[in-house]
Scaffold this active site. Structure first.
Site, PDB file in Angstrom:
ATOM      1  NE  ARG A 119      36.740 -75.402  94.146  1.00 46.16           N
ATOM      2  CZ  ARG A 119      35.731 -74.790  94.784  1.00 46.16           C
ATOM      3  NH1 ARG A 119      35.470 -75.071  96.046  1.00 46.16           N
ATOM      4  NH2 ARG A 119      35.005 -73.887  94.152  1.00 46.16           N
ATOM      5  CG  HIS A 146      36.212 -69.202  91.984  1.00 40.35           C
ATOM      6  ND1 HIS A 146      35.953 -70.316  91.216  1.00 40.35           N
ATOM      7  CD2 HIS A 146      35.343 -69.275  93.038  1.00 40.35           C
ATOM      8  CE1 HIS A 146      34.985 -71.023  91.791  1.00 40.35           C
ATOM      9  NE2 HIS A 146      34.599 -70.412  92.887  1.00 40.35           N
ATOM     10  CD  GLN A 149      31.307 -67.629  92.577  1.00 40.44           C
ATOM     11  OE1 GLN A 149      31.444 -68.745  93.046  1.00 40.44           O
ATOM     12  NE2 GLN A 149      30.143 -66.989  92.613  1.00 40.44           N
ATOM     13  CG  ASP A 242      35.405 -64.909  99.161  1.00 36.98           C
ATOM     14  OD1 ASP A 242      34.740 -65.806  99.718  1.00 36.98           O
ATOM     15  OD2 ASP A 242      36.444 -65.155  98.503  1.00 36.98           O
ATOM     16  CB  CYS A 283      31.767 -66.634  95.737  1.00 31.20           C
ATOM     17  SG  CYS A 283      32.845 -66.472  97.173  1.00 31.20           S
ATOM     18  NE  ARG A 328      30.071 -70.809  90.237  1.00 35.68           N
ATOM     19  CZ  ARG A 328      30.907 -71.526  91.010  1.00 35.68           C
ATOM     20  NH1 ARG A 328      30.753 -71.561  92.310  1.00 35.68           N
ATOM     21  NH2 ARG A 328      31.913 -72.195  90.475  1.00 35.68           N
TER      22      ARG A 328
END
Ligand code: CP
Ligand code: NVA
Length: 342
Positions: A119, A146, A149, A242, A283, A328
């Site tokens: 990440r 991402h 996700q 988001d 998310c 997730r």
């Protein structure tokens, strides 16, 4: 024992062993659906308390140059569920970046570990890591994408509606960020209708829109960019938002982003404009109240008590954000299992 996916004729359909997981553009709809299927099986096994240590004895390295709760915990606890050991490498405390290049780090870690999660910042970094690593590399979020996700998001949508094709997902907010980009890609890949509700300054990159429109020709998906939030959210099945300023972006951006994106806040008026049974996804983490340090700072500076989503929507019966967060873990386990299994 875990079985490879096989067709009725007994030939293998999807084989992701040894593959990197860097962005969903690299995967076919069939491969993405396969990962969702594996995630669903793993979720059932977890709920039934059935041991599923299919990767016993393997080890994974988790590099986080940015903060994380969900992604880190999903990889760490998921690795243990699958019988693996995980090493967390945080933003400080390793040689990465300061004294050692990404290429050298990759060449060291792949001699000690069976898989590497990254990440951090530019997509080129995770692509480079994969280039120099002989073991699978997984993207745990970059500035551009991402992908893990997305698997959790579409899994949550499918659990709700029983299908993905034909479902309309409207993303409200900074549609050029990692989550906005990735949602457009996953919707195109899976034949969904992607609508972006944003000011035109924050529409996704034109080249990526073009690529996704090409994918839609094959899958039956659609893409619409819209500046009018009420037009965009009308008849949507899923509203998604988001944060307005992403990790790695300067705090000074808040002023401009608030001005640009406040009209795109997902509040009850917007939620009620979608289908009556529409769900809300995010998310996370989310600024829906002022009970966080940054939430408080923004309130003191700009007088806003909630940002991309109102607390009312976040806490409403439409919200599936915690189901999404749980998924997730199941989906990240599917990615590790399918790329690492013998
Ligand atoms: N959604 C997500 O990636 O959360 P974290 O930043 O907590 O990992
Ligand atoms: N766009 C957000 C996503 C966080 C999961 C960020 O990059 O900070």
């Amino acid at each position: 024992m875990y079985e490879h996916a096989t067709s009725k004729r007994g030939c293998r359909m999807v084989d992701l062993r040894g593959r990197d997981f860097l962005k969903l553009l690299d995967f076919t709809p069939k491969e993405i659906n396969h990962l969702l299927k594996v995630a669903t099986t793993l979720k059932k096994q977890k709920y039934n308390n059935e041991s599923h240590k299919y990767l016993k004895g393997k080890q994974v390295a988790l590099i986080f140059e940015k903060d994380s709760t969900r992604t880190r915990c999903a990889f760490e606890s998921g690795a243990v569920d699958l019988g693996m050991q995980a090493t967390y490498i945080g933003p400080t405390g390793s040689q990465l970046g300061k004294k050692e290049t990404i290429a050298d780090t990759a060449r060291v870690l792949c001699r000690m570990y069976d898989g590497i999660e990254y990440r951090g910042f530019d997509q080129t970094i995770v692509e480079d890591l994969a280039k120099y690593s002989s073991v699978p590399v997984w993207n745990g979020l970059t500035n551009e994408f991402h992908p893990t996700q997305m698997l959790a998001d579409v899994m949550t949508v499918r659990e709700e509606f029983g299908k993905l094709k034909g479902i309309t997902l409207c993303f409200c907010g900074d549609a050029r960020n990692n989550v906005g980009n990735s949602l457009m890609v996953v919707c195109s890949k899976l034949g969904m209708n992607f609508v972006c509700a944003a000011p035109s300054e924050l529409f996704p990159d034109e080249k990526l829109v073009k690529t996704c429109k090409e994918i839609c020709k094959e899958t039956g998906g659609t893409i619409k960019l819209e500046t009018d939030i009420m037009k965009a959210t009308k008849n949507a099945d899923v509203l998604y938002t988001d944060v307005w300023v992403s990790m790695g972006e300067p705090m000074e951006l808040w002023k401009d982003r608030i001005k640009l994106l406040l009209p795109y806040q997902v509040n009850m008026k917007v939620m009620n404009n979608a289908k009556p049974n529409a769900i809300f996804l995010h998310c996370l983490p989310s600024f829906h109240n002022i009970d966080t340090t940054i939430g408080k700072e923004i309130y003191e500076k700009y007088g806003l008590k909630e940002m991309e989503v109102s607390d009312e929507v976040f806490e409403s019966s439409h919200s599936r954000v915690f189901e999404e967060a749980e998924n997730r873990k199941h989906t990240i386990k599917a990615v590790m299992l399918e790329t690492l299994k013998p």
